[in-house]
Design an enzyme around this catalytic site. Structure first.
Site, mmCIF file in Angstrom:
data_model
loop_
_atom_site.group_PDB
_atom_site.id
_atom_site.type_symbol
_atom_site.label_atom_id
_atom_site.label_comp_id
_atom_site.label_asym_id
_atom_site.label_seq_id
_atom_site.Cartn_x
_atom_site.Cartn_y
_atom_site.Cartn_z
ATOM 1 N N TYR A 119 0.859 -1.192 0.000
ATOM 2 C CA TYR A 119 0.000 0.000 0.000
ATOM 3 C C TYR A 119 0.888 1.232 0.000
ATOM 4 C CZ TYR A 119 -3.322 3.548 1.485
ATOM 5 O OH TYR A 119 -4.093 4.665 1.534
ATOM 6 N N GLU A 207 -3.726 7.341 -4.257
ATOM 7 C CA GLU A 207 -3.621 6.070 -3.533
ATOM 8 C C GLU A 207 -3.316 4.932 -4.512
ATOM 9 O OE1 GLU A 207 -7.228 4.090 -1.897
ATOM 10 O OE2 GLU A 207 -6.212 4.306 0.025
#
Ligand code: ADP
Ligand code: MG
Length: 399
Positions: A119, A207
């Protein structure tokens, strides 16, 4: 302003960020052509909606099949089948809410062989007034869950705008993700590219979940979610061109034409207020007295009669609105202007629900007189508390 994954990847590619090859399609025929062009042997069929969690999402319609909004296909026929199943149907994910979102575009992408999923995101951190990186080895999963259960697995740092992105930032990311050698070098490059893209395009959030290592040892952005700072759009016509209005609330689009700060909410009481602080206080006090606001609306400091009329029309176009509260503190904004705007709007669109008006400040007496002499069924209120109780009681009484 939000954009789709395939658009975000195209933007990132301009800055050199490694992404997969892919084609956005609007029909099963286009999908067949795209799948042949890409060549396989593995394709990924990805629903394009302005919400994450698509992989674990579920379609409402049985015709869309049991699988989620991101599907691996092993043949051109399978790509076609998945696209026909998804198009026009409603995908529900943890981010869409129970109503879900209709899938109108699909991205067909080369399938990657995944070794690891990480992530990585960038956002504007209000506490430090800087761009911050958030990195975790636990990619692909729900990052909120990781933050809650295993916060030590999340590494975060901010970048000093005076120096910009530096090699030590890249090293921090590589260390956090356990990367060495060539992969650490790749991480360093990607980190710099992402930061440059973020700043150049005035992003609000970027993101990448997951950022992957392929079995061939390449770092790659396999998903991309980008939102831009709406206040910067005037200097990015290329970004504005990516807007997909079908993903946005029609009332919010209408409000933006009049430069009104409007956010649609789920409740029953429509609010027209000047000033963001007073608008927030108005939402709070409505909730305090047991009802829910239908919107946040700040008509701004120098609203014209035309703007007030537009605002009123937007509020009344919402079928959930069972009552309206106008709460204006006249400063630069004059109470008589608001009063005239409200009257003009009521005459234009009619009034099917109770309306409470609370005016205070500049030209308050003229404003009150205009409303009183209009002959319209308006409930006057003296202060915020009184106004909130009156509109809540009127809405409850009508049930
Ligand atoms: P979302 O976050 O909305 O669920 P993603 O794009 O992250 O959508 O896709 C979900 C999962 O599907 C990823 O975590 C990854 O495991 C897999 N996936 C996505 N794109 C590809 C691809 N091009 N090749 C292989 N697997 C993929
Ligand atoms: Mg994802």
């Amino acid at each position: 302003m939000n954009i789709h994954e395939y658009q975000a990847k195209a933007v990132l590619k301009e800055f050199g960020v490694p992404v997969s090859r892919g084609v956005a399609v609007f029909s099963a025929d286009e999908a067949e052509k795209a799948a042949n062009e890409l060549g396989g042997p593995l394709w990924v069929v990805k629903s394009q909606i302005h919400a994450g969690g698509r992989g674990k999402g579920k379609f409402k319609e049985a015709a869309a099949g049991e699988k989620g909004g991101v599907r691996l296909a092993k043949s051109v026929d399978e790509v076609k089948t998945f696209v026909s199943q998804m198009l026009g149907n409603t995908l529900v994910t943890i981010q869409t809410g129970p109503a879900g979102k209709q899938v109108n575009r699909i991205y067909i992408e080369d399938g990657s062989d995944i070794e690891k999923e990480f992530y990585l995101s960038l956002l504007v951190d209000r506490a430090t007034s800087r761009v911050s990186f958030v990195v975790s080895t636990e990619g692909g999963m729900d990052i909120e869950e990781v933050a809650h259960n295993t916060p030590e697995k999340i590494v975060s740092f901010s970048v000093d705008p005076a120096t910009g992105i530096m090699p030590h930032h890249g090293r921090t990311v590589a260390k956090a993700l356990g990367l060495t050698g060539d992969l650490a070098k790749q991480a360093n490059t990607v980190v710099a590219q992402l930061y440059t893209a973020f700043v150049a395009k005035d992003m609000e959030m970027l993101e990448i979940n997951p950022l992957i290592i392929t079995t061939q040892g390449q770092l790659k952005a396999l998903d991309a979610k980008v939102s831009f700072d709406s206040n910067s759009l005037y200097r990015h016509p290329d970004v504005v061109a990516l807007r997909d209005e079908s993903e946005e609330d029609a009332k919010e689009i209408e409000a933006s034409k009049y430069d009104l700060a409007y956010i649609a909410l789920d409740g029953t009481i429509g609010c027209m207020v000047n000033g963001a602080g007073l608008a927030m206080a108005t939402l709070d006090i409505i909730k305090l007295y047991g009802e829910e606001p239908a919107n946040f609306l700040d008509v701004g400091g120098g609203a014209s009669e035309e703007k007030v009329t537009a605002a009123f029309k937007i509020i009344t176009s919402d079928p959930n609105v069972k009552g309206i509260l106008v709460n204006i503190f006249g400063g630069i904004m004059k109470c008589d202007v608001i009063a005239r705007g409200v009257i003009a709007a009521v005459k234009a669109v009619g009034l099917q629900v109770p309306l409470v008006v609370r005016l205070e400040g500049t030209n308050v007496e003229e404003g009150k007189t205009i409303i009183r002499e209009s002959g319209l069924n308006v409930i006057p209120a003296d202060d915020l508390d009184d106004a909130a109780q009156k509109i809540v009681n009127a809405v409850k009484g009508a049930r």
